[in-house]
Motif scaffolding. Sequence first.
Motif, PDB file in Angstrom:
ATOM      1  N   UNK A  62       0.811  -1.210   0.000  1.00 27.08           N
ATOM      2  CA  UNK A  62       0.000   0.000   0.000  1.00 27.08           C
ATOM      3  C   UNK A  62       0.847   1.264   0.000  1.00 27.08           C
ATOM      4  N   UNK A  63       2.161   1.073   0.161  1.00 23.94           N
ATOM      5  CA  UNK A  63       3.055   2.226   0.261  1.00 23.94           C
ATOM      6  C   UNK A  63       3.899   2.319  -1.002  1.00 23.94           C
ATOM      7  N   UNK A  64       3.898   3.456  -1.633  1.00 19.79           N
ATOM      8  CA  UNK A  64       4.626   3.600  -2.893  1.00 19.79           C
ATOM      9  C   UNK A  64       6.074   4.011  -2.677  1.00 19.79           C
ATOM     10  N   UNK A 143      21.390   8.800   7.656  1.00 22.33           N
ATOM     11  CA  UNK A 143      20.332   7.916   7.151  1.00 22.33           C
ATOM     12  C   UNK A 143      19.160   8.719   6.591  1.00 22.33           C
ATOM     13  N   UNK A 144      18.706   9.738   7.336  1.00 25.95           N
ATOM     14  CA  UNK A 144      17.563  10.524   6.882  1.00 25.95           C
ATOM     15  C   UNK A 144      17.845  11.235   5.561  1.00 25.95           C
ATOM     16  N   UNK A 145      19.090  11.705   5.404  1.00 28.05           N
ATOM     17  CA  UNK A 145      19.465  12.368   4.154  1.00 28.05           C
ATOM     18  C   UNK A 145      19.380  11.435   2.965  1.00 28.05           C
ATOM     19  N   UNK A 146      19.850  10.202   3.143  1.00 24.92           N
ATOM     20  CA  UNK A 146      19.781   9.213   2.065  1.00 24.92           C
ATOM     21  C   UNK A 146      18.325   8.874   1.732  1.00 24.92           C
ATOM     22  N   UNK A 147      17.501   8.715   2.754  1.00 23.18           N
ATOM     23  CA  UNK A 147      16.093   8.395   2.513  1.00 23.18           C
ATOM     24  C   UNK A 147      15.393   9.504   1.740  1.00 23.18           C
ATOM     25  N   UNK A 148      15.656  10.743   2.132  1.00 20.90           N
ATOM     26  CA  UNK A 148      15.038  11.872   1.420  1.00 20.90           C
ATOM     27  C   UNK A 148      15.484  11.906  -0.029  1.00 20.90           C
ATOM     28  N   UNK A 149      16.768  11.613  -0.264  1.00 18.75           N
ATOM     29  CA  UNK A 149      17.297  11.602  -1.622  1.00 18.75           C
ATOM     30  C   UNK A 149      16.633  10.513  -2.465  1.00 18.75           C
ATOM     31  N   UNK A 154      12.676   9.131  -6.785  1.00 19.10           N
ATOM     32  CA  UNK A 154      11.489   8.399  -7.217  1.00 19.10           C
ATOM     33  C   UNK A 154      10.388   9.356  -7.685  1.00 19.10           C
ATOM     34  N   UNK A 155      10.172  10.411  -6.920  1.00 16.51           N
ATOM     35  CA  UNK A 155       9.143  11.381  -7.293  1.00 16.51           C
ATOM     36  C   UNK A 155       9.501  12.103  -8.586  1.00 16.51           C
ATOM     37  N   UNK A 156      10.817  12.404  -8.781  1.00 19.94           N
ATOM     38  CA  UNK A 156      11.245  13.045 -10.020  1.00 19.94           C
ATOM     39  C   UNK A 156      11.019  12.135 -11.229  1.00 19.94           C
ATOM     40  N   UNK A 157      11.248  10.838 -11.032  1.00 19.01           N
ATOM     41  CA  UNK A 157      11.112   9.885 -12.133  1.00 19.01           C
ATOM     42  C   UNK A 157       9.649   9.660 -12.508  1.00 19.01           C
ATOM     43  N   UNK A 158       8.781   9.496 -11.487  1.00 17.21           N
ATOM     44  CA  UNK A 158       7.403   9.102 -11.751  1.00 17.21           C
ATOM     45  C   UNK A 158       6.390  10.245 -11.628  1.00 17.21           C
ATOM     46  N   UNK A 159       6.836  11.406 -11.151  1.00 17.58           N
ATOM     47  CA  UNK A 159       5.892  12.511 -10.980  1.00 17.58           C
ATOM     48  C   UNK A 159       5.005  12.294  -9.771  1.00 17.58           C
ATOM     49  N   UNK A 160       3.779  12.753  -9.859  1.00 14.78           N
ATOM     50  CA  UNK A 160       2.878  12.684  -8.712  1.00 14.78           C
ATOM     51  C   UNK A 160       2.317  11.278  -8.493  1.00 14.78           C
ATOM     52  N   UNK A 161       2.267  10.458  -9.546  1.00 11.66           N
ATOM     53  CA  UNK A 161       1.689   9.112  -9.432  1.00 11.66           C
ATOM     54  C   UNK A 161       2.805   8.074  -9.378  1.00 11.66           C
TER      55      UNK A 161
END
Length: 533
Positions: A62-64, A143-149, A154-161
């Motif tokens: 359920x988590x993208x 760790x948090x920096x890597x996760x945000x990156x 992923x968002x840049x590649x796929x956009x909003x969906x």
Amino acid sequence: MAANICVLEMKTSIGTIVDFDEIMVPKLGFPSIFNYSKQNLIENTGALEFEMARIQLDLNSKNTLFERKSIQNPKLIDSSGPCKLIFKTSAVGVILTHSIRKYIGKTDKTRVINDELMLHYRYSGGTENENKSRDFSIFLTDFDGHMRMMERVIEDVFGETVPVFNPEIIIELNKCINEIRYPVPRLRIFTLNGCIKKNDSLSVDVHYEGIPKPTRMKVHGESLAGDCPSKYGPAKPCFYVAHSFFADLVSPGGITRIIIHLGRRKVNLSVKEVNKRLENGITGLIELRSWPKFPSLPANIADKYPKVDDSVFIFSYFLAMNICILDIKTKFGTVADFDEVMVPRNGTLIELANEQMTDTNVGALSFGNNYVAMEPSIYSSNFSGVLSPIFSKKGGPSKYVFNASVIDIAEVHLIRSFINRTKITKNSGGALLHLRFGTIAEEKDRVDKDFQFFPDNGPNHVSNMQDTANSIFNGSIPIFSSRLIDGVNECVQKIRKKANTCRSTGGMCREHMDQLEEWVYDTTEGIFLAGEL
């Protein structure tokens, strides 16, 4: 071919070839794998060998995005596999997938050290190993920096969906691989021998019905334990290790005999076909079999190798259990000790096995180990203690129930491989109730758990146990004596005091045990044949 072409294209001084599901990391204490590699790729070191550690991440359908907690603390799976390498690109001559075949410089070598891991995330799960050291991290710093990156990319590649992970493609691919993996029956030969090299093989003549000339084959093998010599302490010094030699056959059936060529000797083996198990049910204990004394080695090699009885770990239980599994006639099976009972939370074991392993990708169900005691003791004759097992905090390795048609190689506490590559081992939600001799659950060590030996009709089961025992012993049930188990434990303690000694209790403890009881020894001939590989 592709790997060697890629190495030539590398523009950096250090390189590696890994799969998408593999990450090389230093163990805790080093800031990055790059700095670690620079420090350890010293003079005359052309490559660093990374031990594989299988990991599993909790995927949420359920988590993208990414499961942060899972990536920060991935599960370690009880599985091993081949290593991978980081290397000097200028030093490599010819590279193989898991080793450097040839260096350009004659002095360069591959360095094997224990300060790094290759984390291998393979889709399909597995059994978690809670006892294995977790001295690694995918992201040691920030760790948090890597996760945000990762999330930003992923968002840049796929956009909003952002699409949800769908395993359909990989599942279909695995089904295809399974269909072509064993297009015809396989020949399997079980052996006990010293560790073999990668290219070692048996020369075998396969005789087919109606064909006068046999088919000559080279049959390659591997250790049933995976590692050779074994990494398990008590078994590590043992010279003889259980192996399985296997090959695809050129014809689907009609084999009359197999002849193995061992130097100047020829060994004739009978052939037994193993088909799918169709009868609904569970086999555990198949039958009681004597494990005969191993024969002497041929005179021409007897002085070159240790006696088999003195240098094979507990008469090589991996060999025995894999042979027994082939004899299972039911759909499901298990290999458990006399003091182990696998129970579900509700219903029966066969009901759970059918529910979880019929028309699914589940090939085995794992049951976590729970040490139990009984009051009154199980060694009393009324057996009423089974109605209320007392659980101890102490844990141990799991056992499993399996689909007998999909097993390839089994180990004591896990399935090492399935014939059908799409099959997985799943946590059963049940428990292995382990009544080990000598276990005493003191009040401070007790825990409450909602498992029972008999979820329903407990008194009826106890009554059946009493009637059966009385029938076997003609109404006079003997008082339990620990004399024999104490005797074998005394012998094992003496063996433990000897450094670098194979714990071959069957052979080494025979003289000690002969003094405690009158034994009847099996005289079956021809089960094990000696020869030089």
